[in-house]
Design an enzyme around this catalytic site. Structure first.
Site, mmCIF file in Angstrom:
data_model
loop_
_atom_site.group_PDB
_atom_site.id
_atom_site.type_symbol
_atom_site.label_atom_id
_atom_site.label_comp_id
_atom_site.label_asym_id
_atom_site.label_seq_id
_atom_site.Cartn_x
_atom_site.Cartn_y
_atom_site.Cartn_z
ATOM 1 N N GLU A 79 -82.419 -47.202 119.493
ATOM 2 C CA GLU A 79 -81.975 -46.101 120.326
ATOM 3 C C GLU A 79 -80.479 -45.868 120.127
ATOM 4 O O GLU A 79 -79.853 -46.235 120.782
ATOM 5 C CB GLU A 79 -82.270 -46.281 121.909
ATOM 6 C CG GLU A 79 -83.955 -45.817 121.861
ATOM 7 C CD GLU A 79 -84.013 -46.015 123.567
ATOM 8 O OE1 GLU A 79 -83.220 -46.414 124.521
ATOM 9 O OE2 GLU A 79 -85.069 -45.296 124.155
ATOM 10 N N GLU A 121 -91.775 -45.448 121.393
ATOM 11 C CA GLU A 121 -92.083 -45.679 122.739
ATOM 12 C C GLU A 121 -92.422 -44.466 123.723
ATOM 13 O O GLU A 121 -91.765 -43.254 123.403
ATOM 14 C CB GLU A 121 -90.486 -46.097 123.352
ATOM 15 C CG GLU A 121 -89.984 -47.515 122.871
ATOM 16 C CD GLU A 121 -88.847 -48.140 123.366
ATOM 17 O OE1 GLU A 121 -88.472 -47.531 124.511
ATOM 18 O OE2 GLU A 121 -88.039 -48.764 122.754
#
Ligand code: BG6
Length: 478
Positions: free
Chosen positions: A176, A375
């Site tokens: 991320e 995810e």
């Protein structure tokens, strides 16, 4: 059949959120080890000067995967996992980040873990840097502000690539990496880049400098990785939440576009290999001088990713109106409330169609690059009933809706999706709040927010549901 035969069904975790053993096997202290537990709405405290007595640091023990990984991987194997995404804690390999030699005990630990995955027919998917930089790098170098840290990361990456070249094919560099676009949030720059802001500095300019350095580090690592094993698939990992305009008011479109650009900056460099013109313009408009080095352009160009991976939890809505009464006041959720969708107990908007939308946007923007959902999931409050069972119907419904949309993206829209890794297949420490009771798992772990519990594992209803989904290659979602 919608999904290809070799589709990678699995799950994703990160070392610091489940391993524990924070001082075992020669491990150094990471940025995650100095973050206390918070709650929803109350940010985790960062005690970068070290561990303070009397504070609760949930990552120190986490769920003790360090000692129980064999038992846990067996449970994932029982669910039929084809892949398992975890990270290598940088501090197990280079305890201080700038050490001359790697720590053999740490390297051995991951050897055993990857061997265990292969014994169960599970393909490791490995993140190199998932919110767990060595604390020493944050304190001594200011994290990725310092260009020397680029080479420290590359050394760490090369050490892992060489050691595990026959055990790991799928890699990703930074988790991320685009979280820090929310540059006002102390948590994101600390966890992404080991940065603590100084009084009065321009936060956005600092964020772009460290992000630039990380993108160069990522590209350098990719170049080296492909030399070590040309079969490696090395990807990026971004948190992708579509930003919808609140209304069809033209200024709302501009807001939404500009907001998405903050994320696309990272994706564009990873995939296209150069700084996009809209970012250069932003730097120019603000008079920010981002320090570069000769040769960087070539590095960015050569070090592009093999695939694009992203986490998907929610969508945002944004408005051009100042003082909009629908504004959301949350550390991690920008913009305004979307009246068309519900939110989780932690206020995270639940938008399955947004996943199909995002898959399409990425496929179109990046010429149908292979995609991985690295995810996706929902945090729920859960407790076993009197017989010890956990009926997590809400999780099943969440996944059913998201997988259905993902299926449409593959079957109808033709996106090249090759893997799906729900977040936290086993309950673990929440990254944003440090809670144990924000549970994501198919497997329940007996531990509460205070750190009490037996750490025993048990199968929730969703365990059997996901097992069936995998066995039917996504056909049976009933
Ligand atoms: C992502 C992270 O932001 O979302 C994970 O990559 C994190 O580390 C996950 O755990 C879920 O967020 P949270 O805050 O609910 O744990």
């Amino acid at each position: 059949m919608a999904f290809p035969k070799n589709f990678l069904w699995g799950g994703a975790v990160a070392a610091h959120q489940l391993e524990g053993g924070w001082q075992e096997g020669g491990k150094g202290v990471s940025v995650a080890d100095v973050m206390t537990a918070g709650t929803h709405g109350v940010a985790r405290k960062i005690t970068a000067d070290g561990v303070h007595p009397g504070e609760n640091y949930p990552n120190h023990e986490a769920i003790d995967f360090y000692h129980r990984f064999k038992e846990d991987i067996a449970l994932l194997g029982e669910m039929g996992f084809k892949c398992f995404r975890t990270s290598i804690a940088w501090t197990r390999i280079f305890p201080n980040g700038d050490d001359a030699e790697p720590n053999e005990e740490g390297l051995k630990f991951y050897d055993e873990m990857f061997d265990e995955m292969h014994r169960h027919g599970i393909e490791p998917v490995i993140t190199l840097c998932h919110f767990e930089l060595p604390l020493n790098i944050a304190n001594k170098y200011g994290g990725f502000r310092d260009r020397r840290v680029v080479d420290m990361f590359v050394k760490f990456a090369v050490t892992c690539f060489e050691r595990y070249k026959d055990k790991v094919t799928y890699w990703m560099t930074f988790n991320e990496i685009n979280n820090q676009r929310m540059y006002n949030n102390d948590f994101s720059v600390f966890t992404n880049s080991g940065v603590i802001y100084k009084e009065g500095e321009n936060r956005e300019a600092v964020m772009y400098q460290v992000a630039y350095n990380e993108l160069v580090a990522s590209a350098k690592a990719i170049i080296e990785g492909h030399k070590i094993n040309p079969n490696f698939k090395i990807g990026c990992m971004l948190a992708m939440s579509p930003t919808y305009p609140e209304t069809c008011r033209p200024d709302d479109q501009i807001e939404a576009l500009k907001d998405m650009d903050k994320s696309f900056f990272f994706g564009d460099v990873h995939v296209r290999g150069h700084i996009p013109s809209y970012t250069k313009q932003l730097w120019k408009n603000n008079g920010w001088e981002i320090k570069t080095e000769p040769g960087d352009e070539e590095i960015l160009k050569a070090g592009v990713v093999d695939y694009f991976s992203f986490s998907y939890y929610m969508s945002y809505a944004i408005s051009s109106l100042k003082d909009n009464p629908n504004a959301i006041k949350d550390l991690f959720i920008p913009g305004v409330k979307n009246p068309y969708i519900k939110a989780s107990d932690w206020g995270w908007p639940i938008d399955p169609v947004g996943l199909r939308y995002m898959l399409n946007v990425l496929a179109e923007r990046y010429d149908n690059i292979p995609l991985m959902i690295s995810e996706n999931g929902i945090g729920l409050h859960e407790e076993p009933d009197a017989e010890g069972k956990i009926d997590d119907q809400a999780r099943i419904e969440y996944f059913r809706a998201h997988i259905s949309e993902m299926k449409k993206a593959v079957e109808i829209d033709g996106v090249d999706l090759f893997a799906y890794c729900p977040w936290g297949p086993i309950d673990l420490v929440s990254a944003s709040t440090g809670e144990m009771e924000k549970r994501y798992g198919f497997i329940y772990v007996d531990k509460n927010n205070k750190g009490e519990g037996t750490l025993n594992r048990s199968r929730k209803n969703s365990f059997y549901w996901y097992q069936k989904v995998i066995a039917s290659n996504g056909e049976d979602l009933a």
